[in-house]
Design a protein around this motif. Structure first.
Motif, mmCIF file in Angstrom:
data_model
loop_
_atom_site.group_PDB
_atom_site.id
_atom_site.type_symbol
_atom_site.label_atom_id
_atom_site.label_comp_id
_atom_site.label_asym_id
_atom_site.label_seq_id
_atom_site.Cartn_x
_atom_site.Cartn_y
_atom_site.Cartn_z
ATOM 1 N N ARG A 174 0.816 -1.206 0.000
ATOM 2 C CA ARG A 174 0.000 0.000 0.000
ATOM 3 C C ARG A 174 0.857 1.267 0.000
ATOM 4 O O ARG A 174 0.578 2.216 -0.700
ATOM 5 C CB ARG A 174 -0.930 0.014 1.208
ATOM 6 N N GLN A 251 -1.138 -3.362 -9.643
ATOM 7 C CA GLN A 251 -2.496 -3.136 -9.141
ATOM 8 C C GLN A 251 -2.946 -1.699 -9.347
ATOM 9 O O GLN A 251 -4.130 -1.417 -9.293
ATOM 10 C CB GLN A 251 -2.562 -3.437 -7.641
ATOM 11 N N ARG B 38 -13.243 -10.043 5.064
ATOM 12 C CA ARG B 38 -12.416 -10.434 3.927
ATOM 13 C C ARG B 38 -12.489 -11.928 3.754
ATOM 14 O O ARG B 38 -12.907 -12.643 4.647
ATOM 15 C CB ARG B 38 -10.971 -10.024 4.174
ATOM 16 N N ASP B 127 -11.209 3.830 -5.562
ATOM 17 C CA ASP B 127 -9.923 4.506 -5.518
ATOM 18 C C ASP B 127 -9.209 4.260 -4.192
ATOM 19 O O ASP B 127 -9.818 3.953 -3.182
ATOM 20 C CB ASP B 127 -10.181 6.007 -5.703
ATOM 21 N N LEU B 128 -7.906 4.418 -4.236
ATOM 22 C CA LEU B 128 -7.058 4.159 -3.067
ATOM 23 C C LEU B 128 -7.483 4.966 -1.842
ATOM 24 O O LEU B 128 -7.414 4.504 -0.714
ATOM 25 C CB LEU B 128 -5.628 4.519 -3.456
ATOM 26 N N GLU B 129 -7.936 6.195 -2.083
ATOM 27 C CA GLU B 129 -8.243 7.077 -0.960
ATOM 28 C C GLU B 129 -9.692 6.940 -0.480
ATOM 29 O O GLU B 129 -10.080 7.565 0.500
ATOM 30 C CB GLU B 129 -7.993 8.534 -1.359
ATOM 31 N N ASN B 132 -10.436 6.316 3.229
ATOM 32 C CA ASN B 132 -10.055 7.462 4.053
ATOM 33 C C ASN B 132 -11.105 8.562 4.002
ATOM 34 O O ASN B 132 -11.366 9.239 4.989
ATOM 35 C CB ASN B 132 -8.716 8.012 3.586
ATOM 36 N N GLU B 167 -7.947 -6.786 -2.927
ATOM 37 C CA GLU B 167 -7.205 -6.451 -4.136
ATOM 38 C C GLU B 167 -6.278 -5.283 -3.859
ATOM 39 O O GLU B 167 -5.222 -5.158 -4.446
ATOM 40 C CB GLU B 167 -8.169 -6.069 -5.252
ATOM 41 N N LYS B 168 -6.722 -4.422 -2.992
ATOM 42 C CA LYS B 168 -5.861 -3.311 -2.588
ATOM 43 C C LYS B 168 -5.758 -3.345 -1.073
ATOM 44 O O LYS B 168 -6.681 -3.747 -0.389
ATOM 45 C CB LYS B 168 -6.498 -1.985 -2.990
ATOM 46 N N GLU B 169 -4.646 -2.868 -0.590
ATOM 47 C CA GLU B 169 -4.501 -2.768 0.845
ATOM 48 C C GLU B 169 -5.309 -1.564 1.326
ATOM 49 O O GLU B 169 -5.336 -0.530 0.683
ATOM 50 C CB GLU B 169 -3.030 -2.548 1.187
ATOM 51 N N PRO B 171 -6.193 1.503 4.076
ATOM 52 C CA PRO B 171 -5.370 2.357 4.942
ATOM 53 C C PRO B 171 -5.498 1.990 6.419
ATOM 54 O O PRO B 171 -6.559 1.569 6.877
ATOM 55 C CB PRO B 171 -5.923 3.758 4.688
ATOM 56 N N LEU B 175 -8.590 0.854 9.023
ATOM 57 C CA LEU B 175 -8.624 -0.461 9.660
ATOM 58 C C LEU B 175 -8.776 -0.352 11.170
ATOM 59 O O LEU B 175 -9.456 -1.157 11.801
ATOM 60 C CB LEU B 175 -7.350 -1.233 9.329
#
Lengths: 385, 281
Positions: A174, A251, B38, B127-129, B132, B167-169, B171, B175
């Motif tokens: 990440r 990814q 998960r 999206d990654l964010e 958050n 699929e994505k970690e 934040p 968590l």
């Protein structure tokens, strides 16, 4: 309460934060563990551990902390019997203590009746709030009553079912992904599907209130990335690190195009699709396929014998002799792409080998660390005249 | 702040779950934290929310997250075009911006009359964010509508179930606020219980044989995609409809296409299977 468990977890490198610990305390306060070690095992795991990769470490810490804490099921019965026995009254000093014992007996009996019959679980001391089991031993999750085939908590922990999911990682995917996110080149591309509010209002006013909707294409990342990775030989200690970078880049869905190849030691006539170097592609063909607007990321230790870099036929593999020296290939790469950086997994203070110095003259070189990657990406997206 | 009895949720008639998952659900309900689930695809992550809603008879709101989903979409959408259009043609009261604010799933969950179950499905698709951006809203259970200068505050904190395929970690800050559970692939006994819920009349011999073949398949490391629970259920349905007997199952694997969805896997198993019906190792 049981802070030693908290520190055992930290010692086993489970990333537990005080926030989560306080949540667990709150849960215990509410009696959610039901004074059962097995319940406590799942409760604490659900609250403290957020990745199946740490389940195994959690099991280890749990076994370490709670090894040997196991109470026979009929403890409550025994306790009641002991209270009923005449010696209890005899032992108890007169006065308030005797009354307290009687009250305790009542509480216990009432509690036993209140619990669902046949459920097989009886409560005793909800995490230190009940009169019995105040703090200390009981709050540590003394098991009373059968748990119905789940096995004892320490047994469950000792089975280490999650060993295979374990991953000890230094730099996680990440973090790399977040860094790679900065590798972008935003442009308005594609279909006009976003309403341009300001222009719409302006245009509508210009037409005297007749509505005119103005659309524009949304901003998209147009960055294209070519990742070339050194695989094998002196790179093998860094393989996990490179793999993480690769999976982060793979990814990342914000690139418009992403291509990757492996090479060995240095880039010669051929690049490889896989680490085992079974499928090969001519380097010249890759250069033809990737336009100059691709951002080139080279990953390697740049550490080799000088002739491997400088001489024709310097490639390690006799069956793939190279007519062009590696350095010439690197120069071609450098000239082809507008933006290119070299990421080196070796720490910067070890960069004094002659081949590293030679390659640094061609490519700006950064450490393959989070800071290095960020600096390298800054270099890649820098505006060029 | 004891709010709900701990043993609230105990599975439902069509959803069998492990005691660990049951505890995790109840902890999340009691602590009013989002539950992050998960696990491999096909282990019933999404069905869990449906099951919670049914078991507790609460309404369910589903927010399917896609790669284009923005955190804001879950709160509210301000329909500018409609308002402009109404202004032009004089439909309705344009000065009332509220009419053009449409609440998203999270917003609807906040204003609901009773407590609801909110499923945020496949949060890692976005999206990654994205996680958050939802932190504050999930934490404080309220958000601000800029256009109307109003706060939307949750009347009842919804039970939030979040699924992720890893699929994505996600934040860390996100968590920290969740209750986490990893749904392990069910073992043969739990799987037998799950199958019986779906096919109560299935013959014992057929079930035993089918499960044995199924777990043998899953042990094949060369498979690119291992068959999951939902595929097993489909397969059993096919076996029942096709009238397959346990003896036939022993001889070879019929309807393989239901279990394996990849031509590489199919070829691999079919080669084993076709050669005199040899057992898959």
């Amino acid at each position: 309460m049981f802070l030693d468990f908290f520190y055992a977890l930290r010692r086993h490198r489970v990333p537990v934060s005080p926030t989560e610990w306080l949540t667990l305390m709150q849960a215990l306060q509410q009696g959610l563990a039901q004074a059962s070690l097995a319940r406590f095992y799942t409760l604490a795991r659900a609250i403290l551990v957020k990745d199946v990769g740490y389940y195994d470490a959690y099991d280890l810490a749990f076994r370490e902390t709670f090894q040997g804490i196991e109470t026979p099921a009929p403890l409550l019965e025994a306790l009641l019997a002991w209270l009923d026995a005449p010696h209890a009254a005899a032992l108890a000093p007169p006065g308030s203590a005797a009354a307290a014992l009687a009250q305790l007996r009542q509480l216990l009996a009432a509690r036993r009746q209140r619990e669902q019959p046949g459920g097989g679980e009886r409560l005793l001391g909800s995490g230190g709030t009940a009169p019995l089991g105040h703090g200390g031993q009981h709050a540590r999750g003394v098991r009373l009553g059968g748990e119905g085939g789940q096995g004892s908590a320490v047994q469950v922990a000792a089975a280490r079912r999650f060993e295979n999911y374990r991953h000890d990682r230094t730099l996680d995917v990440r973090q790399l992904q977040v860094a790679l996110k900065k590798l972008r080149h935003l442009q308005r591309l594609g279909a006009q599907e976003e309403l341009a509010l300001e222009e719409t209002v302006a245009e509508t006013c210009r037409r005297g209130g007749e509505i005119e909707l103005v659309f524009r294409p949304p901003r998209r990342n147009s960055a294209k990335v070519l990742l070339l990775m050194d695989a094998g030989g002196s790179m093998s200690p860094y393989t996990p690190l490179v793999e993480r970078l690769f999976s982060a880049a793979h990814q990342a869905r914000h690139f418009r195009a992403f291509q990757y190849y492996y090479f060995h030691n240095c880039v010669y006539d051929w690049l490889y699709r896989d680490m085992a170097r079974r499928q090969r592609v001519a380097t010249a063909a890759v250069l033809r396929a990737c336009g100059a607007d691709y951002k080139l990321l080279l990953v390697g230790d740049a550490y080799m014998a000088p002739e491997e870099l400088l001489e024709p036929g310097g490639a390690l593999y006799a069956f793939e002799p190279n007519a062009t020296p590696g350095l010439a290939w690197l120069q071609r790469l450098r000239q082809h792409f507008h933006a290119a950086v070299w990421l080196n997994p070796m720490p910067a203070q070890a960069w004094h080998h002659p081949t590293i110095a030679r390659i640094r003259q061609l490519f700006p070189m950064y450490e393959l660390t989070l800071q290095g990657l960020e600096a390298g990406i800054k270099e890649l997206v820098r505006r060029r005249p | 702040m004891r709010s709900a009895p701990f043993t609230q949720f105990a599975g439902s008639d069509t959803y069998v779950l492990s005691p660990e998952l049951r505890d995790a659900v109840n902890v999340a309900i009691a602590l009013q934290r989002p539950l992050l689930v998960r696990g491999e695809p096909g282990t019933g992550k999404t069905m869990l929310a449906y099951s919670i809603a049914r078991a507790l008879s609460k309404p369910l709101l589903v927010w399917h997250v896609k790669s284009t989903t923005k955190a804001r979409d879950g709160l509210y959408v301000y329909d500018t075009v409609q308002r402009l259009n109404d202004a032009r043609f004089g439909d309705g009261d344009v000065s009332d911006i509220k009419r053009y604010i449409r609440l998203g799933c999270l917003g609807q969950a906040f204003v609901a009359e009773e407590q609801v179950v909110l499923l945020i499905d496949e949060i890692d698709k976005a999206d990654l964010e994205f996680p958050n951006d939802l932190l504050n809203e999930l934490d404080e259970m309220r958000f601000y509508i800029l256009e109307t200068d109003e706060w939307v505050v949750a009347r009842h904190r919804p039970i939030v179930v979040i699924t992720s395929n890893a699929e994505k970690e996600l934040p860390d800050a996100f968590l920290r606020r969740c209750i986490f559970h990893y749904i392990d692939f069910p073992g043969p006994e739990l799987m037998a219980a799950i199958v019986r819920v779906h096919f109560p009349t299935l013959a014992e011999a057929l079930l035993a044989e089918a499960l044995e073949r199924f777990y043998a398949l899953r042990r094949l490391d060369a498979l690119r995609k291992k068959p999951s629970t939902s595929e097993l259920l489909d397969w059993l349905q096919a076996l029942i409809v096709g009238g397959v007997t346990p003896a036939q199952l022993q001889a070879g694997l019929p309807f393989l296409g239901v279990l394996l969805k990849n031509e590489h896997d199919l070829a691999l198993v079919a080669k084993d299977n076709g050669a005199g019906g040899r057992r898959v190792p």
